[in-house]
Scaffold this active site. Structure first.
Site, PDB file in Angstrom:
ATOM      1  N   ARG A 206       0.834  -1.203   0.000  1.00 34.62           N
ATOM      2  CA  ARG A 206       0.000   0.000   0.000  1.00 34.62           C
ATOM      3  C   ARG A 206       0.871   1.256   0.000  1.00 34.62           C
ATOM      4  O   ARG A 206       0.581   2.234  -0.708  1.00 34.62           O
ATOM      5  CB  ARG A 206      -0.944  -0.017   1.213  1.00 34.62           C
ATOM      6  CG  ARG A 206      -2.102  -0.999   1.082  1.00 34.62           C
ATOM      7  CD  ARG A 206      -3.125  -0.827   2.187  1.00 34.62           C
ATOM      8  NE  ARG A 206      -2.665  -1.328   3.469  1.00 34.62           N
ATOM      9  CZ  ARG A 206      -2.878  -2.558   3.929  1.00 34.62           C
ATOM     10  NH1 ARG A 206      -3.519  -3.444   3.176  1.00 34.62           N
ATOM     11  NH2 ARG A 206      -2.450  -2.926   5.122  1.00 34.62           N
ATOM     12  N   ASN A 285     -19.509  -8.071  -8.788  1.00 37.00           N
ATOM     13  CA  ASN A 285     -18.514  -9.070  -9.159  1.00 37.00           C
ATOM     14  C   ASN A 285     -17.431  -8.399  -9.997  1.00 37.00           C
ATOM     15  O   ASN A 285     -17.734  -7.708 -10.981  1.00 37.00           O
ATOM     16  CB  ASN A 285     -19.192 -10.190  -9.954  1.00 37.00           C
ATOM     17  CG  ASN A 285     -18.221 -11.244 -10.425  1.00 37.00           C
ATOM     18  OD1 ASN A 285     -17.555 -11.068 -11.453  1.00 37.00           O
ATOM     19  ND2 ASN A 285     -18.144 -12.340  -9.704  1.00 37.00           N
ATOM     20  N   CYS A 346      -2.375 -14.431  -3.287  1.00 39.27           N
ATOM     21  CA  CYS A 346      -2.096 -14.848  -1.912  1.00 39.27           C
ATOM     22  C   CYS A 346      -2.257 -16.359  -1.768  1.00 39.27           C
ATOM     23  O   CYS A 346      -2.364 -16.882  -0.657  1.00 39.27           O
ATOM     24  CB  CYS A 346      -2.996 -14.120  -0.925  1.00 39.27           C
ATOM     25  SG  CYS A 346      -4.763 -14.470  -1.122  1.00 39.27           S
TER      26      CYS A 346
END
Length: 404
Positions: A206, A285, A346
């Site tokens: 970030r 979505n 991830c």
């Protein structure tokens, strides 16, 4: 002390201090759930002290590779204190910090995050479940805190034969917490948020996005799978530092309305409201939105793709690869020439090399070429160790689309 005897040739990984013993490696032996066992090679040589799990494919997780070590309360007090002290080695610009990261800290199956004056723990293996009270006391002593909230509701507990458990384990207090990260603020609820409440592992990514926003002065930013808008806040912080907030357009997409409400609240929390920005929060979505934006002819200077775990194990890798490829293909089509894509996986079942190949294949299908400007990973308080490469789960690429 109960003993696990391994099959011939199955001792090599433990001799390299790898902490896992799989069911298929065991010749004989067993114990109760979480009980400490002596792990031996086929000829009786000591390998490790480990916690036994009778239902998991990972039947034992090592506590120590030192034969003279006693696995008791003093041992866990020492290990917890070492893990907490280790975080002082890193420049962590936040009061939201991971203090225990499972195997990397010698505590297989234990995740502990600190949010201000509150600890949040996940006990995800039979071993740490058996020692839960001892570990809770050790963690509070090592940190000097008094509150610990349990979030042992992850799916991994099922594989260990454990039921989900949540609630205050020590002390009590508000579950709504606001943390500082770099130069901004982020709010979370430790009782209902993802994982322990927030994604601390993306802290440094970030910050990097904020730096890119400041340098490149993005006009149009798309944050996909935004959760509570951490990357949106980072982009705004970077643009503010550059004096470039006025007229910026930011679109944040997630399928959770509560997460989007918190993301929207982060604009006010950080003083971005009334600064001439256009902020859109879409409960939708991501794949559908990306396709709609392509049809509409919209483009973006910067896009973030931070999807959930598509492949928890290698067995899911092929199906996950298709999903990763699809969203990256669509995102690259929406990216302006010279624009920046931050894309992540991830999934433990997707290696860094495979992820690179997936993104490359997506670019080929999209007809887009780009530079791999940087590789990103989890913040240093989520460590991968030399002896446990499986600890590398978060992979990220900064892709810069080649100019026209």
């Amino acid at each position: 002390m109960k003993t696990l005897r391994l099959k011939p040739g199955k001792e090599r990984s433990m001799q390299r201090r790898h902490p896992w013993v799989f069911e298929s490696a065991i010749a004989r032996g067993g114990a109760d759930s979480g009980e400490t066992v002596r792990v031996e090679s086929h000829d009786g040589a000591f390998l490790a002290w480990a916690a036994f799990s009778p239902t998991s494919k990972i039947r034992a997780r090592a506590w120590s590779f030192v034969e003279t070590q006693r696995i008791d309360a003093a041992f866990f007090a020492s290990v917890c204190a070492r893990a907490v002290a280790a975080r002082g080695l890193f420049d962590l610009q936040s009061d939201g910090v991971r203090l225990a990261h499972g195997e990397a800290d010698g505590l297989p199956g234990l995740i502990v995050d600190r949010y201000g004056d509150t600890l949040v723990a996940q006990f995800l293996s039979a071993g740490v479940e058996r020692w839960k009270d001892v570990l809770a006391d050790a963690l509070l002593k090592a940190t000097g805190l008094s509150k610990l909230y349990e979030r042992s509701d992850a799916s991994g507990r099922e594989r260990e034969g454990l039921k989900p458990v949540t609630g205050w384990l020590r002390g009590e207090g508000a579950t709504e917490i606001t943390i500082r990260e770099h130069g901004w603020k982020l709010s979370l609820d430790i009782a209902t948020g993802h994982k322990t409440g927030f994604y601390l592992d993306q802290r440094d990514s970030r910050q990097r996005f904020a730096e890119l926003a400041q340098h490149r002065r993005f006009r149009r930013v798309l944050n996909c799978f935004c959760y509570t808008g951490g990357f949106t806040v980072a982009a705004l912080a970077g643009l503010k530092a550059a004096g470039a907030l006025e007229g910026a357009e930011l679109v944040s997409v997630d399928s959770s309305q509560p997460a989007l409400e918190r993301a929207r609240g982060h604009l006010a929390l950080n003083g971005f409201e009334g600064q001439g920005i256009q902020a859109e929060f879409l409960d939708a979505n991501v794949n559908t939105v990306l396709r709609e934006f392509i049809e509409q002819g919209r483009t973006f200077d910067a896009i973030v793709l931070d999807p959930p775990k598509f492949a928890p194990t290698v067995a899911h890798a092929e199906r996950a690869a298709r999903a990763y490829k699809d969203i990256n293909r669509l995102a690259l089509k929406l990216l302006e020439p010279g624009g920046v894509l931050l894309t992540f996986s991830c999934s433990g079942g997707i290696s860094a090399d495979l992820f690179h190949k997936i993104v490359a294949s997506a670019g080929l299908d999209a007809g887009v070429d780009g530079y791999i400007a940087e590789r990103l990973g989890a913040a240093p308080d989520h460590p991968m160790t030399i002896e446990f490469p499986e600890g590398e789960y978060l992979k990220g690429l900064v892709v810069v689309r080649k100019p026209a």
